[in-house]
Structures are given as C-alpha cells and as structure tokens.
Design a protein around this motif. Structure first.
Motif, PDB file in Angstrom:
ATOM      1  N   GLN A 317      20.232 -36.301  10.719  1.00  0.00           N
ATOM      2  CA  GLN A 317      20.559 -34.937  11.151  1.00  0.00           C
ATOM      3  C   GLN A 317      20.211 -34.788  12.630  1.00  0.00           C
ATOM      4  O   GLN A 317      19.114 -35.175  13.050  1.00  0.00           O
ATOM      5  N   MET A 334      16.416 -39.564   3.515  1.00  0.00           N
ATOM      6  CA  MET A 334      16.777 -40.532   2.485  1.00  0.00           C
ATOM      7  C   MET A 334      17.782 -39.945   1.500  1.00  0.00           C
ATOM      8  O   MET A 334      17.702 -38.769   1.156  1.00  0.00           O
ATOM      9  N   ARG A 335      18.719 -40.784   1.079  1.00  0.00           N
ATOM     10  CA  ARG A 335      19.701 -40.378   0.073  1.00  0.00           C
ATOM     11  C   ARG A 335      19.723 -41.421  -1.019  1.00  0.00           C
ATOM     12  O   ARG A 335      19.469 -42.606  -0.762  1.00  0.00           O
ATOM     13  N   ASP A 451       5.293 -31.479   9.604  1.00  0.00           N
ATOM     14  CA  ASP A 451       6.523 -30.957   9.003  1.00  0.00           C
ATOM     15  C   ASP A 451       6.219 -29.694   8.191  1.00  0.00           C
ATOM     16  O   ASP A 451       5.094 -29.500   7.753  1.00  0.00           O
ATOM     17  N   LYS A 475      11.872 -23.822   7.788  1.00  0.00           N
ATOM     18  CA  LYS A 475      13.080 -22.998   7.806  1.00  0.00           C
ATOM     19  C   LYS A 475      12.899 -21.629   7.175  1.00  0.00           C
ATOM     20  O   LYS A 475      13.636 -20.707   7.473  1.00  0.00           O
ATOM     21  N   GLU A 511      20.714 -21.886  11.047  1.00  0.00           N
ATOM     22  CA  GLU A 511      22.034 -21.965  10.418  1.00  0.00           C
ATOM     23  C   GLU A 511      23.101 -21.154  11.123  1.00  0.00           C
ATOM     24  O   GLU A 511      24.275 -21.477  11.051  1.00  0.00           O
ATOM     25  N   TYR A 530      21.700 -26.590  10.293  1.00  0.00           N
ATOM     26  CA  TYR A 530      23.128 -26.732   9.992  1.00  0.00           C
ATOM     27  C   TYR A 530      24.002 -26.166  11.106  1.00  0.00           C
ATOM     28  O   TYR A 530      25.152 -26.551  11.243  1.00  0.00           O
TER      29      TYR A 530
HETATM   30  P1  C2E Z   1      12.382 -32.043   5.249  1.00  0.00           P
HETATM   31  O1  C2E Z   1      11.624 -33.196   5.764  1.00  0.00           O
HETATM   32  O2  C2E Z   1      11.875 -30.688   5.547  1.00  0.00           O
HETATM   33  O3  C2E Z   1      13.857 -32.233   5.734  1.00  0.00           O
HETATM   34  C1  C2E Z   1      14.679 -31.196   6.141  1.00  0.00           C
HETATM   35  C2  C2E Z   1      15.515 -30.736   5.011  1.00  0.00           C
HETATM   36  O4  C2E Z   1      16.120 -29.521   5.372  1.00  0.00           O
HETATM   37  C3  C2E Z   1      16.656 -31.702   4.720  1.00  0.00           C
HETATM   38  O5  C2E Z   1      16.914 -31.626   3.352  1.00  0.00           O
HETATM   39  C4  C2E Z   1      17.804 -31.086   5.483  1.00  0.00           C
HETATM   40  O6  C2E Z   1      19.057 -31.419   4.983  1.00  0.00           O
HETATM   41  C5  C2E Z   1      17.514 -29.631   5.282  1.00  0.00           C
HETATM   42  N1  C2E Z   1      18.086 -28.817   6.322  1.00  0.00           N
HETATM   43  C6  C2E Z   1      18.293 -29.136   7.600  1.00  0.00           C
HETATM   44  N2  C2E Z   1      18.845 -28.103   8.261  1.00  0.00           N
HETATM   45  C7  C2E Z   1      18.975 -27.105   7.391  1.00  0.00           C
HETATM   46  C8  C2E Z   1      19.483 -25.775   7.487  1.00  0.00           C
HETATM   47  O7  C2E Z   1      19.949 -25.309   8.496  1.00  0.00           O
HETATM   48  N3  C2E Z   1      19.433 -25.021   6.360  1.00  0.00           N
HETATM   49  C9  C2E Z   1      18.940 -25.505   5.196  1.00  0.00           C
HETATM   50  N4  C2E Z   1      18.926 -24.696   4.143  1.00  0.00           N
HETATM   51  N5  C2E Z   1      18.459 -26.763   5.064  1.00  0.00           N
HETATM   52  C10 C2E Z   1      18.476 -27.551   6.169  1.00  0.00           C
HETATM   53  P2  C2E Z   1      17.046 -32.906   2.477  1.00  0.00           P
HETATM   54  O8  C2E Z   1      17.713 -33.999   3.212  1.00  0.00           O
HETATM   55  O9  C2E Z   1      17.611 -32.435   1.190  1.00  0.00           O
HETATM   56  O10 C2E Z   1      15.554 -33.346   2.285  1.00  0.00           O
HETATM   57  C11 C2E Z   1      14.686 -32.604   1.536  1.00  0.00           C
HETATM   58  C12 C2E Z   1      13.297 -33.115   1.640  1.00  0.00           C
HETATM   59  O11 C2E Z   1      13.161 -34.405   1.045  1.00  0.00           O
HETATM   60  C13 C2E Z   1      12.841 -33.336   3.081  1.00  0.00           C
HETATM   61  O12 C2E Z   1      12.488 -32.118   3.649  1.00  0.00           O
HETATM   62  C14 C2E Z   1      11.669 -34.239   2.866  1.00  0.00           C
HETATM   63  O13 C2E Z   1      10.549 -33.519   2.462  1.00  0.00           O
HETATM   64  C15 C2E Z   1      12.143 -35.085   1.723  1.00  0.00           C
HETATM   65  N6  C2E Z   1      12.658 -36.337   2.278  1.00  0.00           N
HETATM   66  C16 C2E Z   1      13.902 -36.660   2.664  1.00  0.00           C
HETATM   67  N7  C2E Z   1      13.945 -37.919   3.121  1.00  0.00           N
HETATM   68  C17 C2E Z   1      12.689 -38.415   3.022  1.00  0.00           C
HETATM   69  C18 C2E Z   1      12.068 -39.669   3.329  1.00  0.00           C
HETATM   70  O14 C2E Z   1      12.680 -40.614   3.837  1.00  0.00           O
HETATM   71  N8  C2E Z   1      10.736 -39.799   3.065  1.00  0.00           N
HETATM   72  C19 C2E Z   1      10.010 -38.771   2.541  1.00  0.00           C
HETATM   73  N9  C2E Z   1       8.718 -38.969   2.295  1.00  0.00           N
HETATM   74  N10 C2E Z   1      10.544 -37.585   2.247  1.00  0.00           N
HETATM   75  C20 C2E Z   1      11.869 -37.420   2.494  1.00  0.00           C
END
Ligand code: C2E
Ligand code: CA
Ligand code: CA
Length: 690
Positions: A317, A334-335, A451, A475, A511, A530
């Motif tokens: 992102q 991560m996905r 974070d 957020k 957003e 976003y």
């Molecule tokens: P995070 O680290 O707080 O990552 C940001 C999340 O907010 C991401 O969700 C992203 O897609 C989402 N996001 C970004 N901009 C916006 C926006 O404008 N509006 C909204 N509503 N959401 C936004 P994602 O990718 O679903 O990840 C969710 C959580 O999963 C992450 O929150 C993080 O805590 C965890 N995560 C994801 N990848 C990894 C990783 O590689 N390692 C670890 N330990 N945790 C991860």
C-alpha cells in the motif's frame, strides 16, 4: 364372585407356565391382570422387596410401593397407559428399593397375550435385576452411556424435543490428586444426588466417563434449562468446594442423531470450561461451524507453509508525503489464499498464525519478500522505503535480530530503507527489553514505528519511554474528522506531541478528500489510506503509483477533484472566529424582537456595559433603559424600512451615554431591530479623544 373365578380361570394357564419356568430363572416372572390391576409372580419377590405381605399376588399399587420414589411417577404413568389401552407392551427401566433400603435398577418387560374389547387384558413378562447390571454405574447407581444411547433412539423416534446436557466437575483431576480418589468419588455422588433432586420425573440422568454426567431434560425450554443449571451449580458449590460446568444442546433443532448430539454437548462443555468454568454454555451450530472453519484454516496454513508458502503473497500500500502527496514508501501487507475457502483476510489468518507460532516462519518470509521488493523499487526511486509489520511474538523471538539482519544482507538492502511496525500493546511495556532491541536495530539504520497508535494501552506514555522513530495514528481517529471536534483535537495533539520529541507521524486510513484536506493542515509527515491507494500486487503497484512517483508527481492529482468541504467543523471554527471579532468591538451589538422586545444577542462589550450577563428572555427596555415598557424608539423604528436610525441615548440613572444606530431587519423570519450602540464617554473612546 362368578366373575373373579372366570378371570382366575383365564389367568391359570399362564400362572402355571410361569411357575414351571420361574424355578429355573433368577428373574421375577409375572402375569399382569390389566383389568383387575393385579400382578401374579412366579417366585417369592417379597423376600427381597418389602411388599406388604408374603404372597405371590399383589396389586399394581402395592408393587409401586417398592419402586424408588424418583421413578414412581414414571412407572405409574406407564401402567396407566396399558390400562387405558394406549400401549400393549411395556419396556421400562426403573429403580426398586430392597429390604436393606438399597435402590437398584431393574429391567421390566411385559407383553400382551390376551385382549378384551381391543384393550390388553393379560400381560406376561419379567422383572430382571441382572439385565441392567452391565448398564449401571457402580459408584453412583446411575445408568451409563449405553442406556443413554438407547434412550435417545426412542426420543428421536417419538419426535420429542428438549435439551441434552453434559455436566462436568471443574478441575476434577486436581481434586482427585489433591484430596484422593475417595474424596473425588464423594463429590461425584453428591453431584449425582443434586442433579436427581432437581430434574422432573421425565428427566433422565446418566453417569458418563470420568467426572461427567449426561442429563436429558425432555420438554424443557431454554429458560428452564438455565434455571436447572443454576440451582445445581448453587447447591453443589454450597455442599462442596468444587464448581460444575455444563454444555447444553437443543434437540432435535441442533442435532437429531445421538452421536452428533453427544459430540455437540461435549463441545459446548469444553467451551464452557475454556471460557472460565463454573458456567453453562449453549451449543450454537453457527459457532461450531466457525470453530470447524478455524480448524480447517489452521491445518491448511500448516500445509501451505510446509509447501514453500503456497497461497501466500504480499500486497503493497502506498504511503505519501503529506505536503505534496508524492509516494515515498509502502507498507507490506500479507495475503493468503486458502484452497478451500479462497482469499482470507489477514485479520482472520494472522491471529491463527500467532496462536500456532507459525507467525515466526511467515514473518520471516514477508521480511525477505518485502525487502527484495524494496531493493527492486529503489532502482527506480532511490529514496524508496518499506514498512514491514512485526508481530509481538516475533519481537520476543531470541533470533529476531539475526533474522532481520540476515534478510537485509540477503536482499542487499541498506537498513535505512526499512521501517518495522510494531503494534501498540500492553506487552510493549517491557521498555528495557524493547529499547535495547530498537537500539540494536537503529545501529543498522532500521527504524521502528508504533502501529495503531492511540488504540492500545496508555498511548502517550510510550513516546516518553520507548525510543521509536515513527507513530502511525490509527484509522479510527480519522473517521468523521470533518464533523467531530474531538477526533480533530486528538490527532492534532498526538501530532504535536510526537513532533515535540522528534518522532515522525503517519496518519493511516485516510479515505476521502475531506479527510485529506483537514489532515494536511495538521502537518503529519506522511499519510496512508484508500484515498491515495489500496494495497496492490507488485505489478499493479508499479503501474499505479511507481511511475508517477518517478516523475515527482503526487499519486492523486490535486486538481482532479474540486475540494468541496461541507465541513461542519470548519464552519463551527469560522463562527467562533466571528464571535471573537465581535467581542473585540467596543460597540454593543444586539438584535431585538420587535413584537416581544426580547433580546437575542449581546456581545461581550454589551454584557460588560449593561451589566446584563443573563439577557436571554429579557426585554430590551429592561436592559438598556431599566424601564418597565417599550420606549418611543421602538415605535419610531417601525417606520424606518431598513435604513439606519441614529440617535444619542442616555442610560437612565447612570453616566453612560450611547450613540445608537439601529435599523429594522428580518431575524429568524420575524421583524427585529439590529442595533449598534457606542458608549460615547467609555474608556476606550475617551483615550482616543485625548
Ligand atoms: P495494519 O498493520 O494496521 O495495516 C493496515 C490495514 O488497514 C490494512 O489492512 C490496510 O488494507 C487497511 N487500510 C489501509 N488504508 C485504509 C483505509 O483508508 N481505510 C480502511 N478502512 N482500511 C485501510 P489489511 O491488509 O487487511 O491488514 C490488516 C491487519 O493485518 C494489519 O493491520 C496488520 O495488523 C495485520 N497484518 C497484515 N500483514 C501483516 C504481516 O505481514 N505481519 C503481521 N504481523 N501482521 C500483518
Ligand atoms: Ca501496519
Ligand atoms: Ca495500523
């Protein structure tokens, strides 16, 4: 008399036959005369059971007198069914009390051999003590699981409904270990007694393995099940120092087959124990499916990781500079795509990775992937950096520094290109451990970012204690920022505070264009959300964001959309500013309702000069003239039609003399006077004159 002899004749052949067999069989064989409610035995049943006399023939009532009280109603009802012709066969299990007052289970079978008017007339059968001994728990005297299964066959066949419960003593193993088996046995007997005392005559109780009891509450509703459990729980805790948990399943709604029913009840009991014990949990099919779903995911995640991270991929992102919206870095996210269920969100699979410890492998994998990617993108944009998430479990891993440094080496990326995100949480309070870790990272140029800042424990405290480089304001604070003063102030303060200790600020989750516009004023360092771009695959990221960054362009064209701020907060701020301006004036500004003479507005100066701090609802002549009714001016002004009227007016009883300028206006759809009054001899004016 005649009739009784006839009946005896009718029964004779059966009685004779039974006497013959009765001698060689331990069971009590009988003939039941349904019409007369009289039962004839082939052997001396009175020897064992305290029947009223030593004979071979007893009334049904006399037989019922040696049936255990707990089962008597049920047995009586079955006999009545036969008498009424509702049934022509009886298969029953119940307890009989012997001469030593011991209650033990018997198996009662009776079959109709003769009918009269289509109703059973004679029933032949046996009462057997041996038949049930295999199905009885020796400790509690309760029936065991084999009987439970059979009884449910009948329940389902007859379409009955109710609840099946499994109750278990909490930490029973510890009780046994601590106080010995015989104490444990006493607890089991006690619980069995309490359950029995609290179920109705139709309810059935079974001893299952270990410390568990099965209870079938036929016809019960949810509330009655709760009441039953609570009374058992309360009695048990009063009589012992143990607690009891229970899992309940509704049949046939949740399960209409014994094995499934049993499994669900066990599952519900486990759930009750997992969630603090000493509680009742009702099985829910949805939760159960979810539970199975998680088990599936867990297994699949193990498999995926074993197969070289099959199904895992990384999305990126964009993160932009606040001042000009130009891309400067990315967050690696991560996905994972499950073979069975398709794409699964990180909020679902990351916690599973954490619970299973798989996050150590997956975390290492994404570190390498993201660094490799950053190295490639830095060829296009040399200052490009990468934010990578680290789980708390990784942070606590002794090898974490080696892993990070090894990944850096492998990707040939300088440490300065990497920012590690750690989620704000109570665990981070081990400041000395983390500060040492962060210090070692900083020696290689790797930065640390907090974070989800603001959501965790004692947020602001961190900034003082932890040596970090960046915070990412969560957020949730950005939502509705244009409408709420609270979030606006909170973000503003967080940014100011972070900046005061030289910590960079990223605001996440932006957003909309409105959010972007407001945030821009607050001067965070970077923004993510976003509005600028969603997480994308590396290919899409390059196409959508990297090319523009290479040309130094913002990733969202500033003039693309007209910024139209329908912004309550800004309006509110403007209003506040106007009010401040009015308060600066030496003139009194007021509006007065022409019909009621009520005052609407007096600025600070007016309040000071007139001494009227509470002017609302007051009449203008009361405030200005200290009069009791409207003065001539009110009448005069009616003729003015929107032009100003100026005159000098002395406030009665004071030295204050006003120059008044008034005109008629429409105020809230009503005719009113707008007035500006200057205190001619007032302090400020006087000074100017001198
Ligand atoms: P995070 O680290 O707080 O990552 C940001 C999340 O907010 C991401 O969700 C992203 O897609 C989402 N996001 C970004 N901009 C916006 C926006 O404008 N509006 C909204 N509503 N959401 C936004 P994602 O990718 O679903 O990840 C969710 C959580 O999963 C992450 O929150 C993080 O805590 C965890 N995560 C994801 N990848 C990894 C990783 O590689 N390692 C670890 N330990 N945790 C991860
Ligand atoms: Ca993050
Ligand atoms: Ca976050």
């Amino acid at each position: 008399m005649e009739r009784k002899q006839d009946r005896r004749r009718l029964l004779e052949p059966y009685i004779e036959m039974l006497s013959f067999w009765g001698e060689s069989i331990e069971d009590y064989l009988f003939v039941l005369d349904v019409k007369e409610q009289q039962i004839y035995f082939a052997s001396c049943i009175w020897e064992k059971y305290a029947l009223p006399f030593e004979g071979i023939s007893f009334s049904v009532e006399e037989l019922l007198s040696v049936v255990d009280m707990k089962d008597r109603k049920r047995v009586r009802l079955s006999f009545e069914d036969i008498e009424r012709g509702k049934k022509d066969e009886l298969i029953l299990e119940y307890r009989m009390v012997d001469r030593t007052a011991k209650s033990s289970w018997v198996h009662f079978v009776g079959k109709c051999v003769t009918y009269e008017n289509e109703k059973p007339s004679i029933i032949v059968g046996s009462i057997s003590e041996n038949a049930v001994s295999k199905r009885i728990d020796q400790l509690t005297g309760l029936r065991n699981q084999t009987v439970l299964e059979k009884s449910f066959l009948e329940i389902f066949e007859k379409n009955k409904s109710g609840y099946f419960l499994i109750l278990g003593i909490d930490d029973f193993k510890n009780v046994n270990d601590k106080y010995g088996r015989s104490y444990g046995n006493d607890q089991l007997k006690r619980l069995a007694e309490i359950i029995e005392q609290n179920i109705d005559y139709e309810g059935q109780i079974y001893r299952l393995d270990g410390d568990k009891f099965g209870v079938n509450l036929i016809g019960y509703a949810t509330e009655s099940v709760k009441a039953f459990y609570h009374i058992v729980k309360a009695s048990f805790s009063v009589q012992t120092d143990c607690t009891v948990s229970a899992g309940a399943v509704c049949y046939p709604d949740d399960a209409n087959e014994y094995h499934r029913l049993y499994q669900y009840a066990e599952d519900a009991l486990k759930h009750a124990k997992r969630h603090g014990k000493n509680r009742l949990f009702f099985f829910s099919i949805d939760e159960y499916k979810e539970h199975l779903f998680f088990i599936d995911l867990r297994e699949e995640l193990f498999e995926s990781i074993k197969n070289d991270f099959e199904g895992f991929h990384v999305y990126y992102q964009p993160v932009v500079r606040n001042e000009d919206g130009v891309l400067i870095k990315a967050e690696a996210l991560m996905r994972w795509k499950s073979k069975q269920y398709g794409e699964i969100g990180p909020e679902v699979f990351i916690p599973i990775l954490e619970q299973t410890g798989l996050i150590l492998d997956a975390g290492k994998w994404i570190l390498e992937k993201a660094m490799e990617q950053c190295y490639i993108w830095r060829k296009t944009i040399p200052y490009f950096r990468m934010n990578i998430n680290l789980s708390y479990i990784q942070l606590k891993d002794k090898k974490i520094l080696d892993i990070i440094f090894h990944s850096l080496e492998k990707s040939q990326l300088p440490g300065e290109a990497v920012i590690l995100e750690v989620t704000e949480s109570i665990q981070l309070q081990d400041y000395s451990y983390f500060n040492l870790l962060f210090y070692q990272l900083s020696k290689k140029g790797v930065e640390v970012s907090i974070d989800d800042f603001g959501t965790g424990y004692s947020s602001l405290g961190y900034l003082k204690e932890l040596s970090v480089d960046e915070i990412k304001i969560d957020k949730c604070f950005v939502r509705q920022i244009q409408n709420g003063e609270y979030n606006f102030r909170l973000i503003k303060n967080m940014i100011e505070l972070a900046h005061s200790v030289n910590i960079r600020v990223c605001v996440e989750g932006v957003e909309t264009i409105e959010e972007r516009s407001i945030l821009k004023e607050l001067l965070p360092d970077v923004i993510q959300g976003y509005y600028f771009g969603r997480p994308e695959s590396p290919e899409q990221f390059e196409k959508k964001f990297l090319e523009r960054a290479q040309q130094g362009k913002p990733i969202v064209e500033n003039n693309k959309k007209k910024v139209h701020i329908t912004n309550k907060r800004l309006l509110e701020r403007k209003k506040q500013n106007y009010k401040r301006l009015l308060d600066e004036l030496d003139e009194i500004i007021y509006v007065c309702d022409m019909d009621t003479h009520e005052l609407y507005y007096i600025n600070k100066r007016g309040k000071k000069l007139t001494g009227a701090y509470e002017y609302t609802d007051k009449k203008c002549y009361e405030i200005f003239q200290m009069g009791t009714g409207p003065c001539q001016d009110c009448k005069d002004i009616n003729h003015l039609n929107g032009t100003f009227y100026v005159k000098t007016r002395k406030k009665e009883g004071t030295d204050i003399c006003f120059s008044v300028k008034e005109k008629s206006i429409l105020w809230n759809q009503k005719p009113a006077r707008l007035g500006i009054a200057t205190d001619i001899w007032g302090e400020n004016i006087k000074k100017q004159k001198e």
